[in-house]
Design an enzyme around this catalytic site. Structure first.
Site, PDB file in Angstrom:
ATOM      1  N   ASP A   1      -9.670   5.318  19.116  1.00 29.30           N
ATOM      2  CA  ASP A   1      -8.475   4.439  18.593  1.00 29.30           C
ATOM      3  C   ASP A   1      -7.449   5.311  17.913  1.00 29.30           C
ATOM      4  O   ASP A   1      -6.210   4.933  17.855  1.00 29.30           O
ATOM      5  CB  ASP A   1      -9.043   3.541  17.821  1.00 29.30           C
ATOM      6  CG  ASP A   1      -8.138   2.589  17.525  1.00 29.30           C
ATOM      7  OD1 ASP A   1      -7.182   1.883  18.329  1.00 29.30           O
ATOM      8  OD2 ASP A   1      -7.997   2.185  16.053  1.00 29.30           O
TER       9      ASP A   1
ATOM     10  N   ARG B   1       3.999 -20.687  -8.872  1.00 34.09           N
ATOM     11  CA  ARG B   1       4.141 -19.272  -8.181  1.00 34.09           C
ATOM     12  C   ARG B   1       5.433 -19.402  -7.082  1.00 34.09           C
ATOM     13  O   ARG B   1       5.584 -20.204  -6.349  1.00 34.09           O
ATOM     14  CB  ARG B   1       2.677 -19.277  -7.504  1.00 34.09           C
ATOM     15  CG  ARG B   1       1.681 -19.127  -8.358  1.00 34.09           C
ATOM     16  CD  ARG B   1       0.178 -18.731  -7.666  1.00 34.09           C
ATOM     17  NE  ARG B   1       0.056 -17.859  -6.761  1.00 34.09           N
ATOM     18  CZ  ARG B   1      -0.817 -16.869  -7.153  1.00 34.09           C
ATOM     19  NH1 ARG B   1      -1.254 -16.743  -8.512  1.00 34.09           N
ATOM     20  NH2 ARG B   1      -0.885 -15.763  -6.343  1.00 34.09           N
TER      21      ARG B   1
ATOM     22  N   CYS C   1       5.622  -7.000   3.643  1.00 40.14           N
ATOM     23  CA  CYS C   1       4.695  -6.359   2.573  1.00 40.14           C
ATOM     24  C   CYS C   1       4.528  -4.578   3.162  1.00 40.14           C
ATOM     25  O   CYS C   1       4.987  -4.654   4.468  1.00 40.14           O
ATOM     26  CB  CYS C   1       3.458  -6.804   2.594  1.00 40.14           C
ATOM     27  SG  CYS C   1       2.209  -5.891   1.486  1.00 40.14           S
TER      28      CYS C   1
END
Length: 620
Positions: free
Chosen positions: A590, A73, A80
């Site tokens: 929030d 891998r 990301c």
């Protein structure tokens, strides 16, 4: 240097009577009029040939326990474009300076070396590999490596539909797509970003281009998405998917908690109750997945049991991080920098000795992780999978897989599912949000003067002493073992005064963080289910129904919240309703705090309660 698995001379000898595949194993040429072999027979014959003619595996890639590592891998980037809650903290992670990351040429140099030694499968990972600008070129150059049979990629799917045609032409042969929910609003909550429809479009494109199976990775987390197991499996009825349920694993920054982990056996038990005919499929050598199939379904499902039943004994995987470190175990802290040796001018032989030494030090199993599990008490059994009123439940409307097939054929991106439209409510001038999608339900969630229906009003009989303290005055949990089980219902409310600016942004669904009403609704449902973990002396209650409703009140620029909880048991659910209302209100704050700090939370109160020895209550 290792000898290739099948010599070229042997291939030339065989070529006179049979044609050979890339592995060197013969594939019988079918002649007209002759009965053709089944795919299973052909595959079995090829494997037998490889077992009989395989050359010794590279010593550099074989560890001290005899495990041969043929799967590599390679992380292409640390970056990301999502912030999944189980993977990365909301603020992201410190990134390695670009100069310290592997260049494209360095990636290919290491790949050539590993493939020459016997690696036959490479998977490109991240971060998110598809945000790397030259990912298509990397796949194309890997495809030229002799002996490499499989090039796969693990992606969040956001860029997949756009890039997949190019990737397929370059040589990409396998795809894993991460998707943890089929609910658009919950997707946004889990990954802290928008993009559900792009992921679905990517899955659709993979099927359209002929990838089979298309692997869908779903990390299962208690209290968040374990109630969607059946919906995911239903997708495999008509689609060539391999839905892979992954046990929640600890990584840096994800605040791992054993209570969030749903084990393989618990998930399997849930599925077997719905599909008793579920069949286990034979496990492939070195496979990390336990595969199952429902007879008659086109696809299959799998479980990745990294936590409850590790597969260290057959591990054949190695990993190279984006900054060039070789990791021989995903859970281990030991790393060796191949980048530094490569840039220092190390020869191929020197690199192989470094790789071989690292592989040779690989442990039998990830011991630190197993110790963590041994020290953890057993997880609380799942109750939400039994909840017929769970958030975004759609099974009561018929076969979910049939609905999905309609959406696939019509094109997911071009239209928003009707249920998602009802869920989001974004097209309605008067915005409101309810977690109970029963068509008979009253869409009116809450007004400032609304009253709870049902039970007769009256004062709640009070006790002359506190029930949560013992005779010495110390805190103690009430013993409910002798109380009878009765139907318990509680309704609570809360109010959030926003001010005109934040109110308008919510009303028009223009907050940068996303849809405040939907996120607050999900938070309320979660809070109700987790009340016993938040309030120390509360009993764990198996809720049969949670409904969280939010509605905008333009007269006072407020969000009204109303919560209803139901359960059958020896103790009431008023704490669950109050906790859900409070957490939903906090979530609205929030979501809006960047716009205004002048937000007031108030009116958190119990509206009604039914069931129990002390009678019913309704606020008058």
């Amino acid at each position: 240097m290792a000898v290739r698995p099948v010599s070229r001379m042997l291939q030339r000898v065989l070529r006179s009577s049979v044609r050979s595949c890339s592995s060197g194993a013969p594939v019988t040429q079918h002649h007209p009029g002759e009965p053709s072999q089944t795919a299973a027979e052909e595959l079995s014959r090829r494997r037998q040939f490889l077992r009989e003619h395989a050359a010794p595996f590279s010593a550099f890639l074989t560890d001290s326990f005899g495990r041969q590592h043929s799967y590599l891998r390679i992380s292409l980037t640390e970056k990301c474009n999502l912030r999944c809650q189980y993977c990365m903290p909301e603020e992201g992670i410190p990134l390695t300076p670009k100069a310290d990351l592997l260049t494209t040429e360095e990636i290919l140099t290491l790949a050539r070396l590993f493939v020459k030694e016997g690696i036959d499968k490479i998977r490109l990972t991240g971060g998110e590999p598809l945000i790397r600008p030259d990912v298509v070129d990397i796949v194309a150059q890997l495809h030229q490596l002799e002996g490499l049979r499989t090039i796969g990629i693990t992606t969040n799917g956001i860029n997949l539909a756009r890039l997949l045609p190019q990737l397929q032409k370059a040589g990409l042969s396998a795809i894993n797509i991460s998707l943890d929910t089929l609910v658009p609003a919950k997707f946004e909550f889990i990954v802290r970003r928008k993009g559900f429809q792009k992921v679905m479009a990517g899955i659709h494109k993979a099927i359209e281009l002929g990838y089979s199976p298309v692997k869908v990775n779903c990390v299962v987390m208690r209290g968040l998405n374990e109630d969607e197991l059946l919906d995911f499996v239903a997708l495999t009825e008509g689609l060539p998917l391999d839905v892979r349920f992954i046990e929640y694993m600890p990584f840096d920054g994800n605040r791992w908690n054993f209570k969030k982990m749903v084990s393989y056996k618990e998930m399997l038990n849930t599925l077997q109750q719905q599909w008793p005919e579920l069949e286990k499929l034979p496990e492939e050598e070195s496979s990390t997945a336990k595969a199952f199939k429902i007879p008659g379904f086109r696809g299959q499902l799998s479980f990745i049991t990294s936590m409850s039943e590790h597969f260290c004994g057959t591990c054949n995987r190695l990993r190279i991080t984006a900054d060039g470190n070789l990791k021989v175990c995903l859970f281990g802290n030991s790393e060796v920098s191949l980048r530094d040796h490569l840039r220092a001018g190390a020869s191929e032989e020197e690199l192989l000795r470094i790789i071989g030494a690292a592989v040779g030090r690989k442990k039998r199993q990830h011991a630190e992780l197993l110790l963590m599990l041994q020290d953890s008490p057993p997880a609380i059994p799942s109750i939400s999978s039994q909840d017929p009123f769970r958030v975004q439940s759609i099974r009561h409307r018929g076969s979910f897989s049939n609905q999905m097939m309609i959406l696939w054929k019509g094109g997911w991106v071009s239209q928003t599912p009707l249920l998602a439209q009802r869920w989001l409510g974004s097209s309605c001038p008067q915005r409101h949000c309810s977690s109970h999608l029963n068509s008979d339900a009253n869409p009116k969630c809450l007004s400032a003067v609304s009253r709870a229906p049902g039970s007769p009003s009256g004062p709640l009989p009070t006790s002359d002493q506190l029930t949560h303290v013992d005779t010495t005055g110390r805190a103690a949990m009430v013993d409910v073992g002798g109380k009878p089980d009765t139907e318990r219902v509680a309704v609570a409310s809360a109010m959030v005064l926003l001010g005109p600016v934040a109110f308008k942004l919510i009303q028009e669904n223009q907050l940068k963080k996303g849809d405040a009403l939907v996120v607050a609704q999900l938070a309320g449902v979660q809070a109700a289910k987790l009340t016993s973990q938040l309030i120390p002396l509360c009993h764990h209650v198996a809720l049969s129904h949670v409904q969280v409703g939010l509605e905008l009140d333009g007269t006072c620029h407020a969000v009204g919240i109303r919560v209803s909880c139901r359960a059958r048991g020896p103790t009431g659910v008023e704490m669950e309703a109050l906790t859900a209302a409070a957490v939903a209100a906090l979530t609205v704050y929030d979501m809006c705090k960047a716009v205004s700090r002048d937000i007031v939370l108030g009116e958190i109160k119990l509206l009604s309660k039914t069931g129990g020895q002390r009678g019913d209550f309704q606020r008058t």
